[in-house]
Every structure is written in C-alpha cells, then in structure tokens.
Design an enzyme around this catalytic site. Structure first.
Site, PDB file in Angstrom:
ATOM      1  N   ARG A 141      -4.825  -9.680   3.841  1.00  0.00           N
ATOM      2  CA  ARG A 141      -5.145  -9.516   2.218  1.00  0.00           C
ATOM      3  C   ARG A 141      -3.742  -9.253   1.640  1.00  0.00           C
ATOM      4  O   ARG A 141      -3.310  -8.088   1.878  1.00  0.00           O
ATOM      5  CB  ARG A 141      -6.118  -8.655   1.643  1.00  0.00           C
ATOM      6  CG  ARG A 141      -6.487  -8.292   0.281  1.00  0.00           C
ATOM      7  CD  ARG A 141      -7.447  -7.706  -0.190  1.00  0.00           C
ATOM      8  NE  ARG A 141      -7.848  -7.660  -1.628  1.00  0.00           N
ATOM      9  CZ  ARG A 141      -7.214  -6.823  -2.390  1.00  0.00           C
ATOM     10  NH1 ARG A 141      -6.167  -6.030  -2.128  1.00  0.00           N
ATOM     11  NH2 ARG A 141      -7.634  -6.990  -3.587  1.00  0.00           N
ATOM     12  N   LYS A 197       0.912  -1.199   0.050  1.00  0.00           N
ATOM     13  CA  LYS A 197      -0.132  -0.171  -0.001  1.00  0.00           C
ATOM     14  C   LYS A 197       0.672   1.259   0.029  1.00  0.00           C
ATOM     15  O   LYS A 197       2.068   1.192   0.410  1.00  0.00           O
ATOM     16  CB  LYS A 197      -1.015   0.072   1.243  1.00  0.00           C
ATOM     17  CG  LYS A 197      -2.175  -0.955   1.099  1.00  0.00           C
ATOM     18  CD  LYS A 197      -3.104  -0.387   0.145  1.00  0.00           C
ATOM     19  CE  LYS A 197      -4.381  -1.448   0.053  1.00  0.00           C
ATOM     20  NZ  LYS A 197      -5.316  -1.206   0.928  1.00  0.00           N
TER      21      LYS A 197
END
Length: 281
Positions: free
Chosen positions: A260, A226
């Site tokens: 995830r 991210k």
C-alpha cells in the site's frame, strides 16, 4: 530469506497474481489526511489522482473516507457520502481492483454494491457484521493487527512477545474469515505498522514479515510515509519516499506481495526490479 507467497488473490471474481508484486495506490477522500492534508478531497481532484495512480501502475486503488489516527468525529453518513460515490465513479471509469479502507460493515456493504472488491479493515474485524457482509458480496478482506481501536491513541504499547502476539492475532482473524465463508485467497494479512506499535516494534514486525507469510495468506505491507519510517531516519512526512520504498523492498524479500503506497510509480519500478532479479537467480 525469501518465502514463497500465496499464489493468488481473489476478490469478487477478479484474480490477481500474487506471485508478483501488487501495488495498492492510496486514494483518500479525507480533509485531514496525515500525508496529503486533504489535497484530493474535492471530487475532481480525487478522480484525477486515481487516474494518475492507475497510469502509474496501481493494481488496486484503496479508497478511504476516515483517517486511521485521532481527529474530528466522522459520522457514518458522512463516511458513506465520501466513499460510496467515489467507489462508483472509479468503478465506472477505470478497470482496476477497488479496495475500501473502512472498519464499518455498512460502508463495506454500500461500497460493494457500488463496485468495490476488497474491504480493508484496520480494526481487525471489530464490527461483528463485517465478515458476513464480505462473504455475502464474495469480497476479499484485509485483516489488520491493532492493539486498541482505530482513532484511539496508543502511545506506550507493551507486548510480552510482539511477533507471536501479532501472528496469533492475525491467524485467529483469518480463521474467523474462513468460518464466515471466505476462501484462503480472499484473506489478506497486514501487521499494522504504527497501529499500537512503537518505531522499534514496527521495525521488528517488518523484519518478521516471513512469519506472516508462513500462515499461507497474501500479506500486505503498509510502509508508505509511516511514522516508524520517519522516526528511524528523523524525516518529516514529505521526506519519506525513498525510505518507504526501501522498507517495502525488505518486506518483498521476506515474502510479502501486496504494498500500500503513495508513490505507486516509484514502488512499481523498485519492486518489479526486485522481482526480475529474483526470477533470474
């Protein structure tokens, strides 16, 4: 501080033991993914990628046909064409729980008919029919906090009280899911790192993972590669593997049990090690 997690996750009759770390492998069928840049868009490459995720220890495979960030418009029919055959093929070939990364109830419905088990909705149930479709299919759902909407840039988000806002939002979305007929073990919460959050805000939410766990539902964290991970250390997208796993480990210690991840093998080994240490303490 370690918080006791919800004991199980139930998705269309499949029971996943959420007292241990569950790894959700990412399988995008998008030509413009921020991480793989469409490497697995071709169907044969996609299936080979899923096979690798399963062999690496993925408990869940998350299949998406539209990236979360801004990009060229993807019609509903195109999303269906990308996702539904992929779900059908994975369900036929592998004994793995299948999540569908979509905020459209039509895509969720078709995917459940094709063999999916979970609707992973980053919009916070923006589609009013989403929960009705999930309940009719006895599916689990992921409720994600987002400030605006998927695919809409939000460069300067402001919150009067970040943690309370996110906790309150997700508590309300969970209540909506229960009212639609889902059980507590069918509702998963996700703080939505990078979705309408600055790096400092995402870090603060990661540190407050235990606040979400206290709501009593399984908690999913999506730290993998991210932007907040990269910006914290000044890393490009392809350099964030270790930092992504470290962030997931922090969330595990604060009670999250679903992760995830792109690097399923690395996450599996790191999180299982933490679980073994915690069990022996």
């Amino acid at each position: 501080m370690t918080v006791a997690p919800a004991p199980s996750l139930v998705a269309r009759g499949r029971v996943l033991d959420a007292s241990r770390p569950l790894v959700m492998g990412i399988a995008n069928r998008t030509p413009d993914s921020f991480f793989d840049h469409g490497s697995y868009f071709a169907f044969d490459r996609f299936l080979a990628h899923v096979e690798g995720l399963v062999e690496a220890g993925a408990d869940i495979v998350d299949i998406g046909g539209v990236k979360a960030g801004a990009g060229p418009e993807v019609s509903l029919s195109e999303e269906l064409d990308r996702v539904v055959p992929a779900v059908e093929a994975v369900a036929r070939r592998f004994d793995v729980t299948i999540s569908v990364d979509t905020w459209h109830s039509e895509v969720l419905r078709a995917s459940l008919e094709a063999g999916a088990h979970i609707g992973n909705d980053i919009s916070g149930f923006g589609d009013p029919a989403y929960l009705e479709v999930a309940a009719a299919g006895d599916a689990a759902v992921v409720a994600t906090h987002i400030r605006l909407a998927p695919r809409v840039d939000d460069p300067d988000p402001h919150y009067d009280d970040l943690v309370e806002t996110v906790v309150g939002f997700l508590a309300e979305r969970a209540e909506r899911a229960l009212a639609a007929g889902l059980g507590p073990s069918q509702v998963i919460l996700d703080a939505g790192f990078d979705l309408g959050k600055t790096t400092s805000q995402s870090l603060a939410l990661l540190a407050a993972t235990d606040r979400l766990v206290e709501l009593g539902y399984p908690v999913l964290v999506a730290t993998s590669n991210k932007g907040f991970v990269g910006e914290t250390l000044g890393l490009e997208v392809g350099e964030r593997r270790e930092a992504s796993i470290a962030a997931a480990a922090i969330a595990y210690l604060r009670g999250a049990r679903l992760f995830r991840m792109h690097d399923v093998r690395g996450a599996r080994r790191a999180l299982d090690t933490l679980a073994a240490i915690s069990a022996s303490a």
